[in-house]
Design a protein around this motif. Structure first.
Motif, PDB file in Angstrom:
ATOM      1  N   LEU A  94      -4.079  15.062  18.828  1.00  0.00           N
ATOM      2  CA  LEU A  94      -3.123  15.997  19.421  1.00  0.00           C
ATOM      3  C   LEU A  94      -2.455  15.440  20.673  1.00  0.00           C
ATOM      4  N   SER A  95      -3.174  14.620  21.445  1.00  0.00           N
ATOM      5  CA  SER A  95      -2.576  14.045  22.648  1.00  0.00           C
ATOM      6  C   SER A  95      -1.384  13.164  22.316  1.00  0.00           C
ATOM      7  N   TYR A  96      -1.455  12.442  21.185  1.00  0.00           N
ATOM      8  CA  TYR A  96      -0.348  11.577  20.788  1.00  0.00           C
ATOM      9  C   TYR A  96       0.808  12.382  20.214  1.00  0.00           C
ATOM     10  N   VAL A  97       0.491  13.432  19.477  1.00  0.00           N
ATOM     11  CA  VAL A  97       1.552  14.283  18.936  1.00  0.00           C
ATOM     12  C   VAL A  97       2.296  14.971  20.071  1.00  0.00           C
ATOM     13  N   CYS A  98       1.567  15.441  21.074  1.00  0.00           N
ATOM     14  CA  CYS A  98       2.210  16.063  22.239  1.00  0.00           C
ATOM     15  C   CYS A  98       3.132  15.072  22.939  1.00  0.00           C
ATOM     16  N   TRP A  99       2.701  13.824  23.018  1.00  0.00           N
ATOM     17  CA  TRP A  99       3.520  12.787  23.656  1.00  0.00           C
ATOM     18  C   TRP A  99       4.844  12.618  22.932  1.00  0.00           C
ATOM     19  N   HIS A 100       4.799  12.508  21.614  1.00  0.00           N
ATOM     20  CA  HIS A 100       6.012  12.241  20.847  1.00  0.00           C
ATOM     21  C   HIS A 100       6.925  13.462  20.742  1.00  0.00           C
ATOM     22  N   ARG A 101       6.364  14.660  20.866  1.00  0.00           N
ATOM     23  CA  ARG A 101       7.178  15.864  20.687  1.00  0.00           C
ATOM     24  C   ARG A 101       7.388  16.635  21.979  1.00  0.00           C
ATOM     25  N   ALA A 102       7.026  16.017  23.118  1.00  0.00           N
ATOM     26  CA  ALA A 102       7.286  16.582  24.443  1.00  0.00           C
ATOM     27  C   ALA A 102       6.809  18.022  24.545  1.00  0.00           C
ATOM     28  N   THR A 103       5.550  18.240  24.157  1.00  0.00           N
ATOM     29  CA  THR A 103       4.995  19.582  24.199  1.00  0.00           C
ATOM     30  C   THR A 103       3.579  19.517  24.747  1.00  0.00           C
ATOM     31  N   SER A 104       2.859  20.630  24.707  1.00  0.00           N
ATOM     32  CA  SER A 104       1.512  20.672  25.253  1.00  0.00           C
ATOM     33  C   SER A 104       0.647  21.637  24.456  1.00  0.00           C
ATOM     34  N   VAL A 105      -0.670  21.521  24.628  1.00  0.00           N
ATOM     35  CA  VAL A 105      -1.622  22.428  23.995  1.00  0.00           C
ATOM     36  C   VAL A 105      -2.657  22.853  25.025  1.00  0.00           C
ATOM     37  N   THR A 106      -3.235  24.032  24.799  1.00  0.00           N
ATOM     38  CA  THR A 106      -4.244  24.572  25.701  1.00  0.00           C
ATOM     39  C   THR A 106      -5.578  24.689  24.982  1.00  0.00           C
ATOM     40  N   SER A 107      -6.617  25.005  25.737  1.00  0.00           N
ATOM     41  CA  SER A 107      -7.937  25.189  25.143  1.00  0.00           C
ATOM     42  C   SER A 107      -7.940  26.368  24.180  1.00  0.00           C
ATOM     43  N   ASP A 108      -7.176  27.413  24.477  1.00  0.00           N
ATOM     44  CA  ASP A 108      -7.098  28.557  23.566  1.00  0.00           C
ATOM     45  C   ASP A 108      -6.465  28.159  22.238  1.00  0.00           C
ATOM     46  N   HIS A 109      -5.446  27.287  22.291  1.00  0.00           N
ATOM     47  CA  HIS A 109      -4.822  26.830  21.054  1.00  0.00           C
ATOM     48  C   HIS A 109      -5.800  26.001  20.223  1.00  0.00           C
ATOM     49  N   LEU A 110      -6.602  25.174  20.880  1.00  0.00           N
ATOM     50  CA  LEU A 110      -7.580  24.392  20.142  1.00  0.00           C
ATOM     51  C   LEU A 110      -8.653  25.286  19.535  1.00  0.00           C
ATOM     52  N   HIS A 111      -9.054  26.330  20.259  1.00  0.00           N
ATOM     53  CA  HIS A 111     -10.018  27.291  19.730  1.00  0.00           C
ATOM     54  C   HIS A 111      -9.446  27.968  18.488  1.00  0.00           C
ATOM     55  N   LEU A 112      -8.180  28.358  18.549  1.00  0.00           N
ATOM     56  CA  LEU A 112      -7.532  28.963  17.388  1.00  0.00           C
ATOM     57  C   LEU A 112      -7.424  27.962  16.248  1.00  0.00           C
ATOM     58  N   ALA A 113      -7.138  26.704  16.577  1.00  0.00           N
ATOM     59  CA  ALA A 113      -6.977  25.684  15.543  1.00  0.00           C
ATOM     60  C   ALA A 113      -8.264  25.485  14.752  1.00  0.00           C
ATOM     61  N   LEU A 114      -9.389  25.527  15.436  1.00  0.00           N
ATOM     62  CA  LEU A 114     -10.661  25.307  14.768  1.00  0.00           C
ATOM     63  C   LEU A 114     -11.070  26.488  13.909  1.00  0.00           C
ATOM     64  N   ARG A 115     -10.466  27.647  14.144  1.00  0.00           N
ATOM     65  CA  ARG A 115     -10.763  28.826  13.324  1.00  0.00           C
ATOM     66  C   ARG A 115      -9.747  29.009  12.203  1.00  0.00           C
ATOM     67  N   SER A 116      -8.646  28.268  12.236  1.00  0.00           N
ATOM     68  CA  SER A 116      -7.568  28.431  11.248  1.00  0.00           C
ATOM     69  C   SER A 116      -7.585  27.240  10.295  1.00  0.00           C
ATOM     70  N   GLN A 117      -8.292  27.389   9.192  1.00  0.00           N
ATOM     71  CA  GLN A 117      -8.436  26.300   8.229  1.00  0.00           C
ATOM     72  C   GLN A 117      -8.236  26.837   6.821  1.00  0.00           C
ATOM     73  N   LEU A 118      -7.659  25.999   5.964  1.00  0.00           N
ATOM     74  CA  LEU A 118      -7.375  26.404   4.590  1.00  0.00           C
ATOM     75  C   LEU A 118      -7.241  25.147   3.739  1.00  0.00           C
ATOM     76  N   SER A 119      -7.611  25.250   2.466  1.00  0.00           N
ATOM     77  CA  SER A 119      -7.448  24.121   1.555  1.00  0.00           C
ATOM     78  C   SER A 119      -7.150  24.637   0.158  1.00  0.00           C
ATOM     79  N   GLY A 120      -6.508  23.785  -0.643  1.00  0.00           N
ATOM     80  CA  GLY A 120      -6.190  24.139  -2.019  1.00  0.00           C
ATOM     81  C   GLY A 120      -5.120  23.221  -2.588  1.00  0.00           C
ATOM     82  N   TYR A 121      -4.857  23.362  -3.876  1.00  0.00           N
ATOM     83  CA  TYR A 121      -3.835  22.541  -4.521  1.00  0.00           C
ATOM     84  C   TYR A 121      -2.448  23.127  -4.270  1.00  0.00           C
ATOM     85  N   LEU A 122      -1.506  22.257  -3.904  1.00  0.00           N
ATOM     86  CA  LEU A 122      -0.100  22.609  -3.734  1.00  0.00           C
ATOM     87  C   LEU A 122       0.759  21.513  -4.351  1.00  0.00           C
ATOM     88  N   LEU A 123       1.978  21.883  -4.722  1.00  0.00           N
ATOM     89  CA  LEU A 123       2.977  20.903  -5.134  1.00  0.00           C
ATOM     90  C   LEU A 123       3.866  20.594  -3.933  1.00  0.00           C
TER      91      LEU A 123
END
Length: 342
Positions: A218-247
Motif C-alpha cells: 500500500l505504501s507504494y500504491v499511495c506513492w504512485h497515486r498521490a493518496t494516503s491510507v489510515t489505520s481505520d482503512h487497513l482495519h476495514l481492508a482486513l475485514r473486506s474479503q471475497l473470492s470467486g470465479y469472474l470473467l
C-alpha cells in the motif's frame, strides 16, 4: 508481483482469522442471549451475556493489536535508513504521498509515515524502498497553516517542514491526523530514538533489495497515486474479503477470460483456478471506482461491473445477479472512491 502484500495478508491469517471467528461467534451469542434475557429475565442468561460481551471485546482488542503489528512489520521492510519501527506501544496512524518543499523553494515528492509517537519523512530510493530522511518526535511538533494551497507547516524545535497535499480531502485528512496525534503525544511525551541508520549504496542496491517487491504494497500504491491510507482503512481492508470465479475483459480486448479472483487488502489477485497458490497478476484498487458499464462501453452482457482509474478500465462479469451484487457491494468502499477521505 504481489508477494509483499500477499505475504503481509497471509502472515496475520493464523491469529487474525481466529480473532475474527471468535468475534463473530461472540456477537451471535450476545444477540441470542439478549433475546433470551429479555424473554426470561434469567440471571444465568444475564451472566452468560456479560461473559460473551467481555470475550467479544477482548477478541476485538487482540485483533487490532495483530493488525497494527503486521502493519509495522510490513513498513519496516519497506523503509531503509531507520530500523527502529518495531517498538512496543507504537501504533500506526497514517501513511501517504505528499509534496515536500525545500529551503530553496523546490518541490519534491515524499512519503510521510505517521505513528503515535513520531513522524517519518522518506523519499523513494532507486532500490524501490523508502529511504528515511528525518524522524520527528510528535511531542515536539506543532502545526501552522501555510499561504500555499493544501499545505501545512510542521514546526519542530529546530526546523520547519512545509508539506503540500494533492487536494482538499487529503489536506483535511492529514491536518486532522497530525493534530490529533500531536495532541495525544504531548500528554505522553514518549522517548523516541531519532537516529537514522547508515546505509551505503552497495547495501541499498543489493542486500536489502533482495526482499522487496514494490508493485502492490500500500505504501507504494499511495506513492504512485498521490493518496494516503489510515489505520481505520487497513482495519476495514482486513475485514473486506471475497473470492470467486469472474470473467475479465480489458477495455480494448474482445474476449473474456475466466479467472479465480481474490479481493483482499484493497487489491484483486488473479489465479487460473482456486487451487493455484501463486497469482498470475494483481490490481491495486486504491483510487478506483466501481460502476455499471456505460452505453458507450459497448458491453451487452448481463451482470457486468466496471472498474476505472483515470484511463485504466477493466470489466468483470459475474454468473448471476446475486454474485454481481455481492462483488459490487464489497468493492464499494471509501478506499476505492476517486476522492476518498483518507
Amino acid at each position: 508481483m504481489v508477494f509483499d502484500q500477499a505475504y503481509w495478508y497471509l502472515n496475520i491469517i493464523p491469529f487474525g482469522k481466529t480473532c475474527y471467528t471468535n468475534l463473530f461467534y461472540n456477537i451471535l451469542i450476545c444477540s441470542d442471549l439478549t433475546e433470551l434475557w429479555s424473554a426470561t429475565c434469567g440471571q444465568q442468561a444475564m451472566s452468560a451475556h456479560e461473559l460473551a460481551s467481555k470475550a467479544a471485546s477482548l477478541a476485538l482488542t487482540q485483533l487490532r493489536h495483530v493488525e497494527n503489528h503486521a502493519t509495522l512489520c510490513q513498513l519496516q521492510r519497506d523503509i531503509i535508513g531507520y530500523d527502529k519501527l518495531l517498538v512496543a506501544e507504537r501504533e500506526f496512524i497514517r501513511l501517504g504521498c505528499v509534496y515536500k518543499h525545500s529551503s530553496k523553494g523546490l518541490q519534491q515528492t515524499a512519503s510521510v509515515f505517521l505513528f503515535s509517537d513520531l513522524l517519518l519523512i522518506a523519499s523513494k530510493s532507486s532500490s524501490g524502498h523508502f529511504r528515511a530522511h528525518s524522524v520527528l518526535p510528535l511531542h515536539r511538533l506543532r502545526l501552522e497553516p501555510s499561504d500555499l494551497p493544501h499545505s501545512i507547516n510542521v514546526v519542530d524545535e529546530e526546523s520547519t517542514v512545509l508539506i503540500s497535499m494533492s487536494n482538499d480531502v487529503e489536506y483535511s485528512g492529514w491536518w486532522e491526523s497530525l493534530s490529533d496525534s500531536i495532541e495525544a503525544a504531548q500528554d505522553l511525551r514518549t522517548l523516541v530514538d531519532t537516529q537514522l541508520t547508515h546505509i551505503d549504496n552497495d547495501t541499498e542496491n543489493t542486500d536489502v533489495n533482495t526482499n522487496v517487491s514494490t508493485s502492490n504494497a500500500l505504501s507504494y500504491v499511495c506513492w504512485h497515486r498521490a493518496t494516503s491510507v489510515t489505520s481505520d482503512h487497513l482495519h476495514l481492508a482486513l475485514r473486506s474479503q471475497l473470492s470467486g470465479y469472474l470473467l475479465r475483459k480489458f477495455k480494448n480486448s474482445h474476449g473474456w477470460q475466466k479467472l479465480w479472483v481474490v479481493f483482499a487488502l484493497y487489491s484483486l489477485f488473479f489465479y487460473k483456478s482456486w487451487q493455484d497458490e501463486t497469482p498470475l497478476a494483481s490490481l491495486p484498487l486504491l483510487g478506483y471506482s466501481v460502476s455499471a458499464p456505460s452505453p458507450t462501453d459497448g458491453i451487452e452482457k448481463d451482470f457486468v461491473f466496471k472498474l476505472q482509474y483515470k484511463s485504466h478500465v477493466y470489466f468483470f462479469r459475474a454468473d448471476s445477479n446475486f454474485t454481481y451484487n455481492r462483488w459490487t457491494e464489497v468493492l464499494q468502499t471509501p478506499m476505492m472512491q476517486s476522492r476518498h477521505n483518507c
